[in-house]
Design a protein around this motif. Structure first.
Motif, short mmCIF file in Angstrom:
data_model
loop_
_atom_site.label_atom_id
_atom_site.label_comp_id
_atom_site.label_asym_id
_atom_site.label_seq_id
_atom_site.Cartn_x
_atom_site.Cartn_y
_atom_site.Cartn_z
N TYR A 145 -18.74 -37.01 47.00
CA TYR A 145 -18.41 -36.57 48.35
C TYR A 145 -17.45 -35.39 48.31
O TYR A 145 -16.65 -35.25 47.37
CB TYR A 145 -17.79 -37.72 49.15
N SER A 146 -17.49 -34.55 49.33
CA SER A 146 -16.59 -33.39 49.39
C SER A 146 -15.15 -33.85 49.65
O SER A 146 -14.90 -35.01 50.01
CB SER A 146 -17.03 -32.45 50.52
N ASP A 147 -14.20 -32.90 49.50
CA ASP A 147 -12.79 -33.24 49.68
C ASP A 147 -12.53 -33.85 51.06
O ASP A 147 -11.96 -34.93 51.18
CB ASP A 147 -11.92 -31.98 49.51
N HIS B 248 -14.69 -34.98 53.30
CA HIS B 248 -15.50 -36.17 53.52
C HIS B 248 -14.87 -37.38 52.84
O HIS B 248 -14.86 -38.50 53.40
CB HIS B 248 -16.92 -35.93 53.00
N HIS C 18 -14.07 -39.41 45.98
CA HIS C 18 -14.44 -38.02 45.70
C HIS C 18 -15.33 -37.93 44.46
O HIS C 18 -16.29 -37.14 44.41
CB HIS C 18 -13.18 -37.19 45.50
#
Length: 504
Positions: A317-319, A321, A313
Motif C-alpha cells: 500500500y502507498s504511504d 493509504h 506499507h
C-alpha cells in the motif's frame, strides 16, 4: 459494574452501606456522586493519555513521511531510536506511584505532561540521529510516570470493581489515539513542504502543542484527593472514603467510621511511605507471575502500535493509504476492549477475559505467518484479528493486579514493578521487526506469537491459583491467621485476611 451500595464479604454475605455502622447512602445518591467524579476527572485524564500515546508512537507514522531520509538513518538506526526511548522510560516508572502523594497529583501530572509535550515539539526540529535520540529519551523520561501515576490516583476515588472499567477506559483510549493518529497523519501528509518542512516535522509539532496546553489545564482541574475535591460536597468527600474502606475485610473490633477531621488526620499519616508494604509486594508471587506475563504482552502491543504503519506499507500500500488503513485496526482494538471491559466489570472476572485476548491475538499472528502467499488482503485480516486481542491481553491485567492489592503502598509498589519491568518489552519489540525482514516480517510475528503464548500460560496459572485460594477461604482454611492477633495486626493483614476475596 458492582451494585452501588454493597461490598463482598466472606461466604457470600453482603454488607450494605445502609448498615448502622456505615453512613446512610441511597443508590441514586451514589450514582450521582460517581457521575460527578467521572465528569471532573476523566476528560483531562483521557485527553492526556491520548496525547501521551501519540507523542510516543508517532515516530511510526513519521517514518512513512521520510524521517529516515531527512536525518540520514540507515539500516536499523530507526529501530535504535525507537528502543532508546525505553532507556529512560523504564527506570522512572517505578518510583512515580510512591512519590505521588508526596509531590501531589495536581503538580506532578501537569508538570510531566508539559515537559513531554515540549520534547515532542522539539523533535520536529531535529537535524540528525543524535538529536532525535536525545528528544526521544526526554519523551521517555517525562512520559514514564503518567500511566502509573494516573492508575494510582484513580484508586483514591473509586472502589475495586468500579476501578476496572475506568482503567480500561484509560488504556482503551490508546486505541482511540491510534485511530486518530492515523487520521491526523493522513491530513498532515498534505502539509509536506509547507514552510520548507517535511510532513513528519509538522506531525511532531502539531501533536506536541495540545499536550502542553492540556498540561497547563490539568493543574487547575485535577484534585489531589477526595478531601480536596471542590466539586464534591462535604458529605460526598466522607462517603468516598467510606466506600473505599468497604472493600477491606471487616473485623469485629473495627471502630466506627471516622469523622471528616479524623479522615484528614488519617490522610496525613498515609503520606508516610510504608516500606514493609513495599517489600511485601516484592515477595508476592502474583506480582511476579503477572510481571513476567506483562513483558510478553507488552512485546506485542509495542511492536504492533509502533510498526503497524510499516507492516501495512510493506504489504504494497502507498504511504497515505497505509496511514488510513491503520484506523480500522485501532477501531477494532478499541471496540473489542471496551466490550470486554464492560463484561469483565459486570461479571467480576478478569483472568478468563485476559486468556481470551491472548488466544485471539495468537490467532491473528498465526494468520500473518501463514498467509503471505495469499496477498495483502489476507495479511490485513490478520492485523485486524490481532487488534481484537492486543488491548485486552495487555491492558486488562494492569487493572487485575491493582484489584488484588488493597494496601496503597503495596499496590503502588506492585503496579510500579509490573509496569516498569513490563515495559522492558519496548526494547525487545524495537529490534524484532528488522528492516531486512520486510515484507513478511516472519521473525517479528513469530517471536511475538511465542511471547503471547507464554504470557497466556502465566495468566492461566494465576487465575487457577487465585480461584483455588478463594475456595480455601470459603471453606475456612485460612481462619487460623486471625488466632492470637491484636486488632491492629488483623487490620494489617490486607489481602491475607480470611474474609478477603481475590478477583480472578
Amino acid at each position: 459494574m458492582s451494585e452501588p451500595a454493597k461490598t463482598e464479604l466472606a461466604h457470600g454475605q453482603m454488607k450494605d452501606v445502609l448498615d448502622p455502622d456505615c453512613i446512610p447512602m441511597k443508590p441514586e445518591e451514589e450514582r450521582r456522586m460517581l457521575r460527578k467524579m467521572d465528569l471532573h476527572i476523566y476528560p483531562i485524564v483521557l485527553s492526556l493519555f491520548i496525547m501521551q500515546f501519540l507523542d510516543k508512537v508517532n515516530i511510526g507514522n513519521a517514518r512513512l513521511f521520510g524521517l529516515e531520509r531527512d536525518l540520514g538513518l540507515h539500516g536499523n538506526d530507526y529501530q535504535l531510536c525507537v528502543a532508546l526511548l525505553f532507556v529512560t522510560y523504564i527506570p522512572f516508572e517505578f518510583p512515580t506511584p510512591l512519590i505521588l502523594k508526596q509531590v501531589r497529583p495536581n503538580r506532578l501530572i501537569p508538570t510531566i505532561a508539559v515537559c513531554w509535550g515540549l520534547a515532542s515539539i522539539c523533535t520536529g526540529f531535529v537535524q540528525n540521529k543524535g538529536q532525535l535520540i536525545a528528544t526521544r529519551m526526554l519523551i521517555g523520561l517525562f512520559e514514564a510516570g503518567y500511566f502509573p501515576a494516573v492508575s494510582f490516583y484513580l484508586t483514591f476515588f473509586y472502589r475495586r470493581r468500579e476501578l476496572g472499567m475506568r482503567l480500561f477506559l484509560v488504556f482503551a483510549s490508546s486505541a482511540v489515539a491510534g485511530a486518530c493518529g492515523g487520521l491526523v497523519a493522513y491530513g498532515v501528509g498534505y502539509m509536506n513542504g509547507m514552510r520548507n518542512m517535511s510532513a513528519w516535522r509538522w506531525l511532531m509539532i502539531l501533536e506536541g502543542i495540545p499536550t502542553v496546553l492540556l498540561g497547563f489545564c490539568a493543574y487547575f482541574v485535577l484534585a489531589n484527593d477526595p478531601l480536596e475535591a471542590t466539586f464534591l460536597t462535604e458529605r460526598e468527600k466522607y462517603l468516598v472514603r467510606v466506600r473505599r474502606d468497604l472493600d477491606l475485610p471487616s473485623s469485629p473490633s473495627s471502630s466506627p467510621s471516622p469523622g471528616p477531621k479524623d479522615e484528614k488526620e488519617k490522610e496525613k499519616k498515609e503520606e508516610k511511605i510504608e516500606w514493609d508494604q513495599i517489600f511485601s509486594a516484592w515477595k508476592d508471587w502474583k506480582v511476579w507471575t503477572m510481571t513476567l506475563a506483562q513483558i510478553g504482552v507488552n512485546t506485542m502491543i509495542y511492536g504492533y502500535v509502533t510498526f503497524i504503519p510499516t507492516i501495512i506499507h510493506a504489504m504494497g500500500y502507498s504511504d497515505l493509504h497505509a496511514q488510513l488503513l491503520t484506523i480500522p485496526c485501532y477501531a477494532v482494538g478499541a471496540l473489542s476492549y471496551l466490550a470486554v471491559a464492560y463484561l469483565s466489570d459486570r461479571s467480576g472476572y478478569r483472568g478468563y477475559f485476559v486468556l481470551g485476548g491472548c488466544v485471539v491475538a495468537c490467532t491473528g499472528y498465526a494468520i500473518l505467518l501463514g498467509t503471505p502467499r495469499y496477498g495483502p488482503h489476507a495479511q490485513y485480516a490478520g492485523c485486524l484479528v490481532v487488534a481484537a486481542g492486543v488491548y485486552v491481553a495487555s491492558g486488562l491485567p494492569l487493572s487485575w493486579l491493582l484489584n488484588n492489592l488493597p494496601s496503597d503502598y503495596k499496590r503502588a509498589a506492585g503496579q510500579g514493578t509490573c509496569i516498569a519491568l513490563g515495559n522492558c518489552a519496548g526494547i525487545i519489540s524495537s529490534f524484532i521487526y528488522r528492516t531486512q525482514d520486510k515484507p513478511t516480517y516472519y521473525l517479528g510475528h513469530g517471536l511475538t506469537l511465542g511471547f503471547v503464548f507464554v504470557s497466556g500460560c502465566l495468566y492461566a496459572l494465576t487465575t487457577f491459583l487465585l480461584r483455588r485460594e478463594n475456595k480455601r477461604r470459603d471453606r475456612g482454611e485460612r481462619d487460623y491467621l486471625l488466632e492470637g492477633k491484636t486488632p491492629e495486626e488483623i487490620e494489617k493483614l490486607g489481602e491475607y485476611h480470611p474474609e478477603y476475596r481475590y478477583l480472578y
